[in-house]
Design a protein around this motif. Sequence first.
Motif, PDB file in Angstrom:
ATOM      1  N   ASN A   6       0.880  -1.319  -0.027  1.00 34.04           N
ATOM      2  CA  ASN A   6      -0.098   0.032  -0.022  1.00 34.04           C
ATOM      3  C   ASN A   6       0.851   1.137   0.036  1.00 34.04           C
ATOM      4  OD1 ASN A   6      -2.665  -1.300   0.116  1.00 34.04           O
ATOM      5  ND2 ASN A   6      -2.147  -1.771   2.402  1.00 34.04           N
ATOM      6  N   GLU A   8       2.875   2.843  -2.319  1.00 34.27           N
ATOM      7  CA  GLU A   8       2.550   3.566  -3.611  1.00 34.27           C
ATOM      8  C   GLU A   8       1.141   4.082  -3.563  1.00 34.27           C
ATOM      9  OE1 GLU A   8       2.410   3.324  -8.375  1.00 34.27           O
ATOM     10  OE2 GLU A   8       2.201   1.514  -7.533  1.00 34.27           O
ATOM     11  N   GLN A   9       0.067   3.476  -3.050  1.00 33.60           N
ATOM     12  CA  GLN A   9      -1.079   3.999  -2.948  1.00 33.60           C
ATOM     13  C   GLN A   9      -1.491   5.324  -1.865  1.00 33.60           C
ATOM     14  OE1 GLN A   9      -4.512   1.338  -1.666  1.00 33.60           O
ATOM     15  NE2 GLN A   9      -6.054   2.751  -2.003  1.00 33.60           N
ATOM     16  N   ASP A  10      -0.242   4.844  -0.802  1.00 33.61           N
ATOM     17  CA  ASP A  10      -0.365   6.020   0.304  1.00 33.61           C
ATOM     18  C   ASP A  10       0.261   7.246  -0.457  1.00 33.61           C
ATOM     19  OD1 ASP A  10      -0.346   7.185   3.200  1.00 33.61           O
ATOM     20  OD2 ASP A  10       1.815   7.152   2.700  1.00 33.61           O
ATOM     21  N   LEU A  12       0.343   8.286  -3.609  1.00 34.22           N
ATOM     22  CA  LEU A  12      -0.551   9.021  -4.449  1.00 34.22           C
ATOM     23  C   LEU A  12      -1.787   9.617  -4.032  1.00 34.22           C
ATOM     24  CD1 LEU A  12      -0.596   6.117  -7.315  1.00 34.22           C
ATOM     25  CD2 LEU A  12       0.548   8.468  -7.440  1.00 34.22           C
ATOM     26  N   GLU A  13      -2.259   8.927  -3.079  1.00 38.11           N
ATOM     27  CA  GLU A  13      -3.691   9.363  -2.377  1.00 38.11           C
ATOM     28  C   GLU A  13      -3.126  10.545  -1.362  1.00 38.11           C
ATOM     29  OE1 GLU A  13      -6.622   8.848  -2.672  1.00 38.11           O
ATOM     30  OE2 GLU A  13      -6.260   7.403  -4.233  1.00 38.11           O
ATOM     31  N   LYS A  16      -2.543  13.562  -3.389  1.00 39.07           N
ATOM     32  CA  LYS A  16      -3.853  14.067  -4.058  1.00 39.07           C
ATOM     33  C   LYS A  16      -4.607  15.088  -2.945  1.00 39.07           C
ATOM     34  CE  LYS A  16      -8.293  12.248  -6.341  1.00 39.07           C
ATOM     35  NZ  LYS A  16      -8.723  11.162  -6.580  1.00 39.07           N
ATOM     36  N   TRP A 217       6.121  -0.450  -9.616  1.00 36.99           N
ATOM     37  CA  TRP A 217       5.069   0.398  -9.028  1.00 36.99           C
ATOM     38  C   TRP A 217       4.184   0.731 -10.530  1.00 36.99           C
ATOM     39  CZ3 TRP A 217       5.918   4.324  -4.767  1.00 36.99           C
ATOM     40  CH2 TRP A 217       6.244   3.696  -3.570  1.00 36.99           C
TER      41      TRP A 217
END
Length: 283
Positions: A6, A8-10, A12-13, A16, A217
């Motif tokens: 997670n 990468e998701q962290d 990006l988010e 954002k 990623w």
Amino acid sequence: MSYDINLEQDFLETNKKSGKFTVICGRKGSGKSYLATNYIAISYSYNVYDEYFFVFPEFSTDANSETYKFINGHPNTTIYNTYDKSITMKVKENSKNKKILYVLDDATSYLFENKNKAELLNLFTTCRHGRGITIIVICHALKSVLVPSIRGMIDFMFIGAFTNYTIIKKHLYEENCSMMISEKEFMDEYKHKIVDEEHNFLFINGRCQFAFDVNEWILSKFDRNIAISKKKEQVKIVNFDHDRKIKDKIKEKKHVSFIENQMFPKSNQKNGQIVIKFKKSKK
């Protein structure tokens, strides 16, 4: 070895939602500019930001290269050929009602020199203003980036292949990852996955969580064709005069010399020094 999928998701988010400061550091040819522009492509594709400011010294000559060609045609994008403090001021002003992505390429490595630390601090505080500014600085000076006073400002780091064992061990491992992994394991992973593999990066966030598999990623593999704009609007390009400040200093110096010569003619100068003669008073 497995890592938190997670991360990468962290990354990006978090970018954002709020303004963050990211540094991508690597040697020439390591793929750091390509990684940064992949993030731009993702941002264009998902309309993450309202406005885009890029400092890309090579854009004028490489606009149609694989690194930059997808940028052409995107609205609300301004590209500068060199860094100038006025750009940061404009970004800060526009961020009052817009979400902004601000990317600065290699020409800004000087920001990490001690004499320019105040300007780096200004960049850091800038990304906390307004609706949020994501700042990505691309550089090649690893040792300067890892100085504790500077490292503390950075939310996310992508570190490419460097072969100075002492710097990697002391500044990268001991100060960022020593509580999470043994020294031998870390150094082995760094050598095999970062140094030996082409265009891979070590990722570290502000909570000292890390990953050696950035090349897996989406950020590294994103299809840039998705980001190609159908609007074909002209991006705004601003070229600052590289020699402007030097010219201004020379002009100022000549002006000062002119005034001195008017006040103190060369006949009153000796070895470049102004000599003022006083008449003796009569007794």
